[in-house]
Write a protein that holds these residues in place. Structure first.
Motif, short mmCIF file in Angstrom:
data_model
loop_
_atom_site.label_atom_id
_atom_site.label_comp_id
_atom_site.label_asym_id
_atom_site.label_seq_id
_atom_site.Cartn_x
_atom_site.Cartn_y
_atom_site.Cartn_z
N ALA A 248 0.82 -1.21 0.00
CA ALA A 248 0.00 0.00 0.00
C ALA A 248 0.85 1.26 0.00
CB ALA A 248 -0.93 0.00 1.21
N LYS A 249 2.17 1.10 -0.02
CA LYS A 249 3.05 2.25 0.01
C LYS A 249 3.52 2.61 -1.40
CE LYS A 249 4.74 0.93 4.61
NZ LYS A 249 5.92 0.53 5.40
N GLY A 250 4.03 3.80 -1.55
CA GLY A 250 4.59 4.21 -2.83
C GLY A 250 3.54 4.78 -3.77
N GLU A 251 4.01 5.12 -4.97
CA GLU A 251 3.13 5.72 -5.96
C GLU A 251 2.20 4.69 -6.58
OE1 GLU A 251 5.26 7.93 -8.87
OE2 GLU A 251 5.89 9.49 -7.46
N THR A 252 1.13 5.19 -7.14
CA THR A 252 0.14 4.32 -7.78
C THR A 252 0.65 3.87 -9.14
OG1 THR A 252 -1.62 5.52 -6.67
CG2 THR A 252 -2.25 4.16 -8.55
N THR A 253 0.50 2.58 -9.41
CA THR A 253 0.91 2.04 -10.70
C THR A 253 0.06 2.64 -11.81
OG1 THR A 253 1.53 -0.03 -9.63
CG2 THR A 253 1.27 -0.08 -12.03
N ARG A 254 0.70 3.06 -12.88
CA ARG A 254 -0.04 3.61 -14.02
C ARG A 254 -0.58 2.45 -14.87
NH1 ARG A 254 0.82 9.09 -15.19
NH2 ARG A 254 2.32 10.09 -13.80
N VAL A 255 -1.80 2.62 -15.35
CA VAL A 255 -2.46 1.60 -16.14
C VAL A 255 -2.92 2.22 -17.45
CG1 VAL A 255 -4.36 -0.06 -16.23
CG2 VAL A 255 -3.22 0.40 -14.07
N VAL A 256 -2.69 1.53 -18.56
CA VAL A 256 -3.17 2.00 -19.85
C VAL A 256 -4.69 2.10 -19.82
CG1 VAL A 256 -3.29 1.49 -22.32
CG2 VAL A 256 -1.20 0.99 -21.04
N GLU A 257 -5.23 3.15 -20.41
CA GLU A 257 -6.68 3.34 -20.40
C GLU A 257 -7.39 2.09 -20.94
OE1 GLU A 257 -10.08 6.49 -21.97
OE2 GLU A 257 -7.96 6.81 -22.42
N THR A 263 -4.17 -4.13 -8.40
CA THR A 263 -3.74 -3.53 -7.14
C THR A 263 -4.88 -3.60 -6.14
OG1 THR A 263 -2.97 -1.51 -6.06
CG2 THR A 263 -4.42 -1.24 -7.97
N ARG A 264 -4.50 -3.66 -4.88
CA ARG A 264 -5.50 -3.66 -3.81
C ARG A 264 -5.76 -2.27 -3.27
NH1 ARG A 264 -2.73 -8.45 -0.39
NH2 ARG A 264 -0.93 -7.73 -1.58
N VAL A 265 -5.11 -1.26 -3.84
CA VAL A 265 -5.28 0.11 -3.39
C VAL A 265 -6.21 0.84 -4.36
CG1 VAL A 265 -4.12 2.27 -2.83
CG2 VAL A 265 -2.97 0.10 -2.39
N LEU A 266 -7.28 1.40 -3.82
CA LEU A 266 -8.19 2.22 -4.63
C LEU A 266 -7.66 3.65 -4.60
CD1 LEU A 266 -11.56 0.85 -3.21
CD2 LEU A 266 -10.40 0.15 -5.30
N SER A 267 -7.27 4.16 -5.76
CA SER A 267 -6.63 5.48 -5.83
C SER A 267 -7.51 6.45 -6.60
CB SER A 267 -5.27 5.37 -6.52
OG SER A 267 -4.41 4.50 -5.79
N TYR A 268 -7.65 7.67 -6.05
CA TYR A 268 -8.46 8.70 -6.68
C TYR A 268 -7.66 10.00 -6.69
CZ TYR A 268 -11.79 5.18 -5.16
OH TYR A 268 -12.43 3.99 -4.93
N PHE A 269 -7.29 10.46 -7.91
CA PHE A 269 -6.58 11.72 -8.06
C PHE A 269 -7.63 12.80 -8.32
CE2 PHE A 269 -3.58 8.39 -8.89
CZ PHE A 269 -2.45 8.82 -8.19
N VAL A 270 -8.02 13.45 -7.24
CA VAL A 270 -9.23 14.27 -7.26
C VAL A 270 -9.11 15.49 -8.17
CG1 VAL A 270 -10.09 13.49 -5.04
CG2 VAL A 270 -8.47 15.37 -5.11
N GLY A 271 -7.89 15.94 -8.46
CA GLY A 271 -7.74 17.08 -9.34
C GLY A 271 -8.16 16.79 -10.76
N ASP A 398 -3.88 16.18 -3.34
CA ASP A 398 -3.34 15.47 -4.49
C ASP A 398 -4.14 14.20 -4.78
OD1 ASP A 398 -1.86 14.15 -6.40
OD2 ASP A 398 -0.11 13.82 -5.13
N SER A 399 -4.23 13.33 -3.79
CA SER A 399 -4.89 12.04 -4.02
C SER A 399 -5.54 11.53 -2.75
CB SER A 399 -3.88 11.01 -4.52
OG SER A 399 -2.87 10.78 -3.55
N LEU A 400 -6.52 10.65 -2.94
CA LEU A 400 -7.14 9.89 -1.86
C LEU A 400 -6.96 8.41 -2.19
CD1 LEU A 400 -10.53 11.84 -1.58
CD2 LEU A 400 -8.44 12.24 -0.26
#
Length: 677
Positions: A248-257, A263-271, A398-400
């Motif tokens: 759960a640590k570190g930056e979020t893995t980028r995924v092609v659209e 990943t088990r981390v739900l990431s939301y870049f609110v900007g 930045d992110s949630l």
């Protein structure tokens, strides 16, 4: 003559089910009908889990309950007051009473009843002193039930009567140094729960918890509404937050659209996340920020007053568990200790889950830092995230990120929230099924029908068991809160009217705990349960560690990996020939299965059929009931020579036989013992 007529009836019933059946199959069906006249016995060892203790389960990050007499089971000699007593100053002539009640409770045999019959009165009932540690975090929870309050019966209609649970933090001299409240609905309710994580102040040494009821109905509505609140299962337990897992640590893995996130981390870049609404108004706007993980952030301007910066979608239900939310925020230099805003986690049924305030500090000044808080999701309803600014200072998000620290098994959930499984009358028993010669006995079955249920041919099987068969379907439906079950019996008395229950490709995480407990008790008290798999079955649908799995003769794998096995060339089925009532089932055509759930057969479980060397059908007893697990899934494309098991001529016969065993069909229409009841 009677047996001949019975055989002809059976042949006719089969011809109705299978148009164009071959003569040899009719002959085999006739033989099957005649063999029912032979007394046969199949004895299964009752599963060891049937004796599993129903007591509390240890949870390493949660301490013991500190509230004395939390269930109000200890009472004074007069039987009306808890012992030790709860204090409740009562005004003279108010008519208010605070007493234990032995007729209404969620657990045990007592609750605390607070009755406020008159308007312009109120009362607060408080527990004895509870020792606490400074700066420690505690899980507070309380069960409540309400009557009166308003005429509409709606929980949101305020009619002048309100109630809430409350806590006080006290210093060593027992002076108040902090407090918290947990609001109850404005209307009547059946037993419900409220809970929250609360942190004790640095100078706290004691705590009290309690309940307050205020009645101002005359002023609000022009009439008095007598109202009652019952509380039970009050808890205050020390919480020691688990460490953040490495994944759960570190930056979020980028995924092609369009790609899948592994990943088990739900990431939301609110900007930049368009699924969050309310962005870009008075209280927030998107800014380019090279310090942000993805180059953009959501910024709250200064001097705009309090308002919503962003509101997430209503997310579908997540598995019940302990979760952590991490907000990456940038705040200005601290002028005082006042927060600049907050994030709250809300849920449809359980209410506010957590409120994380963002407080500036010198070490956080003008740089992104992580602010974290933990919360519990405990039911199958939607949840959401809301960002609020107080509108005084500019600050950025930045992110949630949200991730699960611990997914609950049902027994763990019951240990944290006693009574949340609901109560069933002790004398409630499932409706038995018994065929009697020439007697009209309708058979009732309930099917919880997930995707692909029809390929198992459940309706054919059910009607093959009894000409007068009455089946009700409960449909799995996706909605805002995730999966729901349309038509599932709310009252366990309705569930217990059925002779057999089918759960087909069901994600049991989406079943409320009270429903799972009702199914558990249904089996334990003599019901018949048939479990079928699919993309939501067994290891894929939260079965492991559930109350329903306790009843089953198999244990699901602990992870998706290795759970659902793909057999691209198909595996032929074989039937256990040591079981006499399966003797007429022919596998000469080599029926194949292409997908199969891998499980562990529990002690006492009996393998009735296999696919290669792996279990395909497993049966067992639990308490007074019986459970059959069908592990094959009706998917796959057969080759030219292959016959998939669900299209196999004897599939309906095999499925019917195990259902007959499950309902303890001890007699056939001629009155002879058939399936070893």
């Amino acid at each position: 003559m009677v047996k001949q007529m019975t055989t002809l009836k059976s042949l006719h019933a089969k011809s109705q089910r299978r148009t164009g059946a071959k003569t040899v199959l009719k002959a085999r069906r006739a033989f099957a009908s005649l063999r029912l006249c032979v007394r046969l016995q199949l004895s299964f060892v009752v599963l060891a889990s049937a004796a599993r203790a129903d007591g509390p389960v240890s949870i390493p990050w949660l301490g013991e309950n500190l509230v004395p007499n939390a269930g109000f089971e200890e009472v004074t000699d007069n039987g009306r007051s808890p012992n030790p007593p709860w204090t409740a100053p009562i005004a003279p002539d108010s008519g208010i009473t605070v007493s234990t009640d032995s007729t209404v409770y969620i657990k045990g045999q007592h609750s605390l009843k607070v009755f406020v019959p008159k308007s312009d009165t109120n009362v607060s009932a408080s527990s004895p002193l509870i020792p606490v540690e400074p700066d420690a975090t505690y899980l507070f929870s309380i069960a409540f039930r309400q009557e009166g309050f308003n005429a509409s019966g709606k929980p949101s209609d305020y009619a002048g009567v309100s109630s809430y649970a409350a806590g006080q933090w006290l210093d060593i001299a027992q002076k108040q140094v902090g407090s918290f409240i947990v609001q109850f609905p404005y209307g009547p309710s059946q037993w419900d729960l409220r809970d929250a994580f609360k942190q004790a102040p640095a100078n706290a040494r004691w705590a009290r918890v309690g309940v307050t009821v205020l009645n101002n109905s005359q002023k609000q509505m022009g009439k008095t509404i007598p109202s009652t609140v019952w509380v039970d299962a009050v808890q205050l337990r020390k919480y020691v937050p688990p460490a953040t897992p490495h994944w759960a640590k570190g930056e979020t893995t980028r995924v092609v659209e369009g790609g899948m996130q592994d990943t088990r981390v739900l990431s939301y870049f609110v900007g930049s996340d368009d699924s969050f609404n309310m962005r870009g108004g008075t209280w927030s706007h998107t800014v380019n920020d090279p310090q942000a993980e993805r180059g953009a952030a959501l910024q709250a301007p200064a001097n705009v007053g309090q308002g919503y910066m962003a509101h997430s979608p209503y997310f579908p239900a997540l598995p019940p568990g302990l979760y952590r939310v991490r907000a990456r925020v940038k705040m200005p230099a601290a002028k005082d200790s006042a927060p600049v805003g907050f994030l709250d986690v809300d849920s449809q049924r359980a209410g506010l889950r957590q409120l994380l305030r963002f407080v500036p500090s010198p070490e956080r000044s003008d740089k992104y830092t992580d602010c974290e808080a933990d919360f519990i999701l405990r039911d199958s309803s939607w949840w959401s995230l809301r960002l609020v600014t107080y509108g005084k200072e500019p600050w950025s998000v930045d992110s949630l990120k949200v991730f699960c620290l611990h997914e609950f098994e049902d027994r763990q959930l019951l240990s944290i929230y006693p009574g949340s499984e609901g109560e069933l009358p002790s004398d409630l028993k499932p409706a038995p099924f018994k065929q009697v010669q020439w007697e009209h006995v309708p058979m009732k079955g309930l099917v919880v029908a997930g995707f692909g249920y029809d390929r198992f041919r459940i309706a054919d099987v059910f009607h093959a068991m009894q000409l007068d068969a009455r089946m009700k379907a409960v449909w799995c439906k996706n909605g805002m809160g995730g999966m729901s079950f349309v038509g599932f019996p709310e009252d366990p008395r309705e569930l217990f009217q059925y002779s057999i229950l089918y759960l087909c490709n069901v994600n049991v995480r989406c079943l409320a705990l009270k429903y799972k407990n009702a199914i558990h008790e249904y089996v334990k008290r003599g019901g018949a349960l048939i479990v079928l798999g699919g993309h939501q079955g067994y290891e894929r649908g939260g079965w492991r560690g559930s109350l329903i799995e306790e009843t089953m003769p198999v244990a699901a794998t602990p992870a998706l990996h290795g759970g659902l096995i793909h057999l691209p060339n198909g595996q032929p089925l074989t039937v256990n020939r040591e079981i006499p009532w399966l003797g007429a089932i022919s596998t000469a055509s080599s029926p194949l299965t292409y997908y199969l759930h891998s499980v562990t057969v529990k002690p006492g479980g009996q393998v009735l059929a296999q696919a290669g060397d792996k279990p395909f059908i497993v049966a067992g007893e639990y308490g007074e009931g019986r459970v059959v697990c069908i592990l094959g899934v009706p998917w796959g494309e057969p080759g030219e020579q292959g016959t998939p098991f669900w299209e196999w001529d004897d599939w309906v016969d095999l499925f019917r036989e195990v259902c007959w065993w499950a309902v303890k069909n001890t007699t056939d229409v001629d009155g002879d013992n058939a399936h070893g009841g």
